[in-house]
Write an enzyme that holds these catalytic residues in place. Sequence first.
Site, short mmCIF file in Angstrom:
data_model
loop_
_atom_site.label_atom_id
_atom_site.label_comp_id
_atom_site.label_asym_id
_atom_site.label_seq_id
_atom_site.Cartn_x
_atom_site.Cartn_y
_atom_site.Cartn_z
N SER A 51 6.66 -3.28 -1.83
CA SER A 51 7.63 -2.92 -0.81
C SER A 51 8.01 -4.13 0.04
O SER A 51 8.48 -5.13 -0.49
CB SER A 51 7.06 -1.76 0.03
OG SER A 51 8.09 -1.08 0.71
N ASP A 179 9.26 3.38 -4.36
CA ASP A 179 8.41 2.50 -3.57
C ASP A 179 7.06 2.18 -4.23
O ASP A 179 6.27 3.07 -4.52
CB ASP A 179 8.17 3.17 -2.22
CG ASP A 179 7.47 2.30 -1.21
OD1 ASP A 179 7.03 1.19 -1.56
OD2 ASP A 179 7.35 2.74 -0.05
#
Length: 290
Positions: A51, A179
């Site tokens: 991320s 993610d």
Amino acid sequence: MDQQSKSEHAPSSPSIALALGGGGARGIAHIHVIEVLDELGLRPKMIAGSSIGAIMGAAMAAGMRGTDIRSHTLTAISRRGELMNRLWRLRPASFVEAVKGGLGLGRFNLERVLDAFLPDAIPRDFADLAIPLKIMATDYYGQSEHVCARGDLRQAIAASAAIPALFRPVKIDGRVMIDGGVYNPVPFDHLHGKADIVIGVDVVGGPEGDGKTLPSRIDSLFGSGQLMMQSIIAMKLRAHPPDIFLRPEVNRFRVLDFLRAEEVLTATAGVRDDLKRALEAAIEARLKSR
């Protein structure tokens, strides 16, 4: 560690590898870690990121210094006027484009957003990086981790940072990715054996409050995600911890607090001394063991 001792040890210093974790705006704290490594003349042999850690890791792997990353971050996302200008340039070219795929949360195209905000120094392909980089994404339907280490770098970053409910998933090789922090919040496990000293940096944080006030719907959504990611990190730490594990003080910040970038940097500055002390001890131990 002073400049003289740094130069004395540099030729024989143990190698390092760096894992930068996910946490949205809390990941701005990673800049301190990169700056300290620059200051000490320590260049990672390999970097892994999830991320926001993938974004910061890509910048470092591309050859950017921490001071350059700091300057770009504060210019691009912490100043409201500049932020709005960049977002305005992302406006849909037509109503058809605006409603493509439907309206609502989770429909922002992160690949376009990143093109507007990433520094030009980050290349388009992994092959053009100065340091090997592994980026974590989560295969949504495969229910597994997906490691990106070659090919389209910008696409891999977008997949790793595609926070559910905020950004639309990204397809890689026909697979739907979200993610990377969902499956591997701090990917230090991918660096074991790659260097003498492995450093992991956790900026996931956790819910903060008086213990009595009911959280809002949004706070409970993101807070539950933090709790799940911290449980993953705890299991990984029990199984095979990195040589150095850092947790900057990020609990007071929310995942989208990018306009508070300067506050994040001020609040987390203590991690600089934490890292220096830990590195000095780890390097000394490694040199004595040789």
